[in-house]
Design a protein around this motif. Sequence first.
Motif, PDB file in Angstrom:
ATOM      1  N   TYR B 337       0.802  -1.245  -0.185  1.00  0.00           N
ATOM      2  CA  TYR B 337      -0.125   0.028   0.099  1.00  0.00           C
ATOM      3  C   TYR B 337       0.688   1.122   0.095  1.00  0.00           C
ATOM      4  N   PHE B 338       1.698   1.198   0.795  1.00  0.00           N
ATOM      5  CA  PHE B 338       2.994   2.396   0.707  1.00  0.00           C
ATOM      6  C   PHE B 338       3.392   2.602  -0.657  1.00  0.00           C
ATOM      7  N   LYS B 339       3.795   1.502  -0.964  1.00  0.00           N
ATOM      8  CA  LYS B 339       4.724   1.453  -2.356  1.00  0.00           C
ATOM      9  C   LYS B 339       3.482   2.354  -3.497  1.00  0.00           C
ATOM     10  N   LYS B 340       2.246   2.064  -3.123  1.00  0.00           N
ATOM     11  CA  LYS B 340       1.278   2.632  -4.244  1.00  0.00           C
ATOM     12  C   LYS B 340       0.858   3.890  -3.814  1.00  0.00           C
ATOM     13  N   PHE B 341       0.772   4.146  -2.623  1.00  0.00           N
ATOM     14  CA  PHE B 341       0.107   5.537  -2.103  1.00  0.00           C
ATOM     15  C   PHE B 341       1.076   6.336  -1.272  1.00  0.00           C
ATOM     16  N   GLY B 342       2.176   5.851  -1.020  1.00  0.00           N
ATOM     17  CA  GLY B 342       3.115   6.715  -0.194  1.00  0.00           C
ATOM     18  C   GLY B 342       3.465   8.043  -0.311  1.00  0.00           C
ATOM     19  N   ASP B 343       3.443   8.252  -1.423  1.00  0.00           N
ATOM     20  CA  ASP B 343       3.417   9.605  -1.847  1.00  0.00           C
ATOM     21  C   ASP B 343       2.302  10.640  -1.863  1.00  0.00           C
ATOM     22  N   LYS B 344       0.983   9.993  -1.399  1.00  0.00           N
ATOM     23  CA  LYS B 344       0.053  10.878  -1.020  1.00  0.00           C
ATOM     24  C   LYS B 344       0.097  11.403   0.418  1.00  0.00           C
ATOM     25  N   PRO B 345      -0.386  12.414   0.790  1.00  0.00           N
ATOM     26  CA  PRO B 345      -0.333  12.891   2.051  1.00  0.00           C
ATOM     27  C   PRO B 345      -1.032  12.122   2.811  1.00  0.00           C
ATOM     28  N   LEU B 393      10.005  12.989  -0.902  1.00  0.00           N
ATOM     29  CA  LEU B 393       9.762  13.590   0.343  1.00  0.00           C
ATOM     30  C   LEU B 393       8.420  13.304   1.013  1.00  0.00           C
ATOM     31  N   GLN B 394       7.535  13.105   0.061  1.00  0.00           N
ATOM     32  CA  GLN B 394       6.276  12.822   0.841  1.00  0.00           C
ATOM     33  C   GLN B 394       6.151  11.328   1.489  1.00  0.00           C
ATOM     34  N   GLN B 395       6.790  10.372   0.711  1.00  0.00           N
ATOM     35  CA  GLN B 395       6.995   8.788   1.142  1.00  0.00           C
ATOM     36  C   GLN B 395       7.867   9.054   2.389  1.00  0.00           C
ATOM     37  N   HIS B 396       9.089   9.723   2.594  1.00  0.00           N
ATOM     38  CA  HIS B 396       9.589   9.892   3.510  1.00  0.00           C
ATOM     39  C   HIS B 396       9.028  10.224   4.843  1.00  0.00           C
ATOM     40  N   LEU B 397       8.245  11.362   4.626  1.00  0.00           N
ATOM     41  CA  LEU B 397       7.246  11.973   5.642  1.00  0.00           C
ATOM     42  C   LEU B 397       6.284  10.992   6.297  1.00  0.00           C
ATOM     43  N   CYS B 398       5.821  10.262   5.352  1.00  0.00           N
ATOM     44  CA  CYS B 398       5.031   9.162   5.788  1.00  0.00           C
ATOM     45  C   CYS B 398       5.446   8.286   6.824  1.00  0.00           C
ATOM     46  N   VAL B 399       6.661   7.813   6.296  1.00  0.00           N
ATOM     47  CA  VAL B 399       7.648   6.916   7.170  1.00  0.00           C
ATOM     48  C   VAL B 399       8.005   7.457   8.722  1.00  0.00           C
ATOM     49  N   VAL B 400       8.351   8.941   8.703  1.00  0.00           N
ATOM     50  CA  VAL B 400       8.636   9.337  10.011  1.00  0.00           C
ATOM     51  C   VAL B 400       7.474   9.469  10.735  1.00  0.00           C
ATOM     52  N   THR B 441      -0.196  31.562   0.831  1.00  0.00           N
ATOM     53  CA  THR B 441      -1.327  30.848   1.054  1.00  0.00           C
ATOM     54  C   THR B 441      -1.226  29.427   1.436  1.00  0.00           C
ATOM     55  N   GLU B 442      -0.103  29.041   0.588  1.00  0.00           N
ATOM     56  CA  GLU B 442      -0.138  27.516   0.513  1.00  0.00           C
ATOM     57  C   GLU B 442       1.108  27.051   1.787  1.00  0.00           C
ATOM     58  N   LEU B 443       0.941  25.668   2.081  1.00  0.00           N
ATOM     59  CA  LEU B 443       2.062  25.164   2.883  1.00  0.00           C
ATOM     60  C   LEU B 443       3.258  24.717   2.298  1.00  0.00           C
ATOM     61  N   GLN B 444       4.178  24.625   3.035  1.00  0.00           N
ATOM     62  CA  GLN B 444       5.524  23.976   2.479  1.00  0.00           C
ATOM     63  C   GLN B 444       5.399  22.806   2.468  1.00  0.00           C
ATOM     64  N   PHE B 445       6.104  21.893   1.442  1.00  0.00           N
ATOM     65  CA  PHE B 445       6.062  20.388   1.593  1.00  0.00           C
ATOM     66  C   PHE B 445       6.654  19.654   2.649  1.00  0.00           C
ATOM     67  N   SER B 446       7.423  20.353   3.568  1.00  0.00           N
ATOM     68  CA  SER B 446       8.185  19.618   4.438  1.00  0.00           C
ATOM     69  C   SER B 446       7.780  20.182   5.787  1.00  0.00           C
ATOM     70  N   ASP B 447       6.557  21.071   5.995  1.00  0.00           N
ATOM     71  CA  ASP B 447       6.404  21.409   7.174  1.00  0.00           C
ATOM     72  C   ASP B 447       6.229  20.463   8.250  1.00  0.00           C
ATOM     73  N   TYR B 448       5.739  19.219   7.858  1.00  0.00           N
ATOM     74  CA  TYR B 448       5.580  18.227   8.704  1.00  0.00           C
ATOM     75  C   TYR B 448       6.883  17.807   9.732  1.00  0.00           C
ATOM     76  N   TYR B 449       7.866  17.834   8.916  1.00  0.00           N
ATOM     77  CA  TYR B 449       9.236  17.540   9.601  1.00  0.00           C
ATOM     78  C   TYR B 449       9.455  18.249  10.727  1.00  0.00           C
ATOM     79  N   CYS B 450       9.139  19.652  10.471  1.00  0.00           N
ATOM     80  CA  CYS B 450       9.479  20.547  11.554  1.00  0.00           C
ATOM     81  C   CYS B 450       8.413  20.383  12.729  1.00  0.00           C
TER      82      CYS B 450
END
Lengths: 195, 953
Positions: B337-345, B393-400, B441-450
């Motif tokens: 599932y992760f391989k297929k959808f891991g890049d989705k937030p 980046l999105q995939q990695h964030l998901c793992v974190v 008005t948009e969020l940064q992609f890496s905000d969740y890391y912070c």
Amino acid sequence: MTTLRAFTCDDLFRFNNINLDPLTETYGIPFYLQYLAHWPEYFIVAEAPGGELMGYSECRCSGGNVLMLCVFTVMGKAEGSVAREEWHGHVTALSVAPEFRRLGLAAKLMELLEEISEKKGGFFVDLFVRVSNQVAVNMYKQLGYSVYRTVLEYYSASSGEPDEDAYDMRKALSRDTEKKSVIPLPHPVRPEDIE
Amino acid sequence: ADYLDNGNNKMAIQQADKLLKKHKDLHCAKVLKAIGLQRTGKQDEAYALAQEVAALEPTDDNSLQALTILYREMHRPELVTKLYEAAVKKVPNSEEYHSHLFMAYARVGEYKKMQQAGMALYKIVPKNPYYFWSVMSLIMQSISAQDENLSKTMFLPLAERMVEKMVKEDKIEAEAEVELYYMILERLEKYKEALDVVRGKLGEKLTSELQSRENKCMAMYKKLRRWPECNALSRRLLLKNSDDWQFYITYFDSVFQLIDESWTPPAEEEHCVEGEVHCSVEQAVEFIEERITEESKSSRPLRGPYLAKLELIRRLRHRGCNDGYKLGDPEELMFQYFKKFGDKPCCFTDLKVFVDLLPPSQYTKFIQQLLEVIPLSGAAENEVALPGDIKALQQHLCVVQLSRLLGIYHAMDKKEKLTVVRELMFRYRHGLEFGKSCLKTELQFSDYYCLLAVHLLLDLWLEGEEAAVWQCLTLLEEGLAHSPSNAQFKLLLIRIYCRLGAFEPVAELYSSLDAKHIQHDTIGYLLTRYAESLGHYAAASQSCNFALRFFHSNQKDTSEYIIQAYKYGAFEKIPEFIAFRNRLNSSLHFAQVRTERMLLDLLLEANISTSLEESIKSMSLSPEEDDIPWKDLRDNRDLTVLFNWDPKDRDISEEHRKLSLEEETLWLRIRSLTLRLVSGLPTLSHTVQPKNSEKAAENGISSRIDTIRALLQQLEAAVDSGKKFLEQKIQYPVLGPPPTRMAGFLSSGSCQCQTSLFYLVSDIYELDTNGLEDSAEIQERIGNSFKSLVERLTDLFNKCKGDLIEVRDGTLKTHPNLLENLVFFVETISIALWVSSYCDGVLRPFKSNLQKKKKKKKESSVAMPPVFTHFLDYVTELQTLTSNVIDHIKRLEIFLTALKLEELSLRDTLLLQEEKKFTKTVQGKVQSSYHHSIQEIGELLKKRLDTIKKLKI
């Protein structure tokens, strides 16, 4: 993977993850109740399996002028606007929570609203969007919408900044066989000039 | 009338007067004048004039409409009903007036009269909507009936018969009418009949809502426990849309119900009216596998089928069947599932539901497995491998996020945690590259890391690492600078600043969230919990006002749309709107801001700018009245507005919510009783003369002291419950519900002082009624109370002593509890002064009497009773104490100004060079906020000190 269902008043207590987005306006209670009272079937939410609200969209059908706002009601009259081919669906608000973006959710909700408007015999679907909201404008373009006209200073800004223009974007429905409703206007209009 | 529209009320009144001179009895002009009067604050005159016209029972449209507007502005909607009742009597055939009458009843919820008005309308003009208005009014009678039996045996059956009559006569026209019929049958629990309506010819009218008929059928099948139909219908709907989660749930529910019932399909005919039924695990497995195969052919990837498979595994495991059906290993499926959808937030949220399926021993391996498939580059020895694009980046964030959910970070020691924080911040800053073109008005992609780094630091802080909390604020401010619209950054900053006792930055952050309307109810608690308790009185007033404005408009707003729902036939929305209105009216937050707002007003004004008596009168407060719906209080707070990725056992639980509501309610009870007790003070004094005879006045006052004594007992009981509650030592999660001020109220000693003060009131009253003679015992009691009060207040002051901000081992430590105690001190001393002022009012006449006696008798033998000296001493002590506190506050101010924070941050080794800038800002904000608190508290206390001087007899 979503559960689509009608919006209820209780959802107002739970939509913070969507509404704290800067481009999503939180309106006063009358705004929501007005739509729920007139077009409850047009106010849809998508819910995630965990029960989080993913997004919602609000659309209404209206004829050409203010009087026609009551068209889908028990006592309203719809004929006039149908004759003038102004009978259409209008998207009032469409918003998706940040975590549930890039899933085609907005597209799906738009499809739904178009389907309903087809069923109601509308000629087109229209919506207003901030000129600066490029993400949304591009998305609507991908979904087959085009800019019909620019409405000057439609969005009032909060502190000191200038008011923002809106695009009025439209998509013709099957009833408008010649796609007359989407022929762009040559000049921008003022908010007070739109019906 | 134009003048009224333009807001020029004075001109409107003049014009109306002119007209009235010419035409003495022009009703409409009178009403317009009344509107003008109402709007210029002359309510009484306006009302009199309006009643003059209303008494004539006008029937002209203009007068009626103008009066309706006027009554609405007066908040007297019940008068509108009287108006139209008279009008329809005079013009019995007017459709318009009858319909106005119906709506006027609707506004005030007179359901029975609505029913009659609807029928009356239908008799005049046989239009269906009118008939169904009447039917709906019956349903409303049934909903509002206290007696459920009555509603089931009378109102609803009557409504049913009314609709049946129309059905028989083939007069059903609109979809709304069918909806209403369905609603009646559903409420009558006549599910079979409801099903027949939906499936029958009438059901064909149900077209507006999406899948309206299917949804209603499904609901009825469930009620009737008709599992074959449930199953077949959900199966069919899934074939149409294999991404709608609600139908998977029904599908699985029904399959397992059928298995448990050992249901077998009939041999010959169709399985059921809805078609084919699946009644075995094998069929379910096969069905889900088919959905997955189908999905692979679709253009847009669908998550539903894959998650459905995991859901099926979960259900099978729950029933004790372990993998007999070759569905596969959940670990592997989640990996796929992760391989297929891991890049989705949303990948994290999706998998979160199913992590229970993983054995804890596999957590680390699972995370490792996911990490390995993410395309990261630049991984030299000891170097952080970075994503090359947003997807990676999105995939990695998901793992974190998953790592945090699985508790992997929680298990780390301090050093490891700090390493992860460094890495996450490195990744965060690297990720900003991808968002260079993002709008404000948009969020940064890496905000969740912070955010995740900050969550780790918060863990460290709670484990005792003082410096970590400053780093939290530093990183969040840095994050916010790059992503100014990120609400999560702001919310987390708000919570942390408040925890540190710094409210000043919070006000700005909150206002940038642009929270409005309903959000005052759902997230307003973030402000109101802290503003006042940290001494930011002006901000506290303001936030209470915003919230109150919202709640007060609710009543009017909802009534309007209830009416609209009748007009547009959205019948199912009517009970919903009413429930919504009730939910807001019985909101916990509403009751809290109402109470706190009044306490705050008294604190800031009573006996400073206006007398306590006047203040209480202007709030229409009375000790007898309790307007809080204790039994129905609704907790509308959104307690999960802040994201977190904590494992289930650390997350905010239902239990926490329940406890928090209990705590809030206990605290509210204490506050509301305090307010009512204070509001009772002026009623005891002789200066307040009731209008009635003297004897009644006598009774009046004695019953008032009874009220006060009863309230005092309730307060004691509430405090006891509060103490018991606190004994449980409940720790909410750090981002969960904020604890109330109750603990501080009790531990500071403020509580004891306040209750003693109210006991003192009771004693003084006794002295008042008893007179000075033979009151040695009472006088002594009062004297002792004075003494012990001074001691207690001094103790309370001692609890305020100490530095607010302290530098220890190179880090800052704030002491917000000292600030909160100071605020309690100010409140308590204010109550002490109000009580003293009552005491003064009682003693003063005694003293002048004595002096008169003295003069008359010309004797020096009339001894001054001891109570006078006691009181004088007491007031002097209060004055000294207050001066001391003011001096203490001055010292705090000097200390805060002198505190050099810049030097401090340089010594902090945890921080990178670029972070230092933000640390400086953060510490400066906290310092300035404390300064602000101290100033507001000090100013108020000075004003209170001035009032003491008036108390010397």
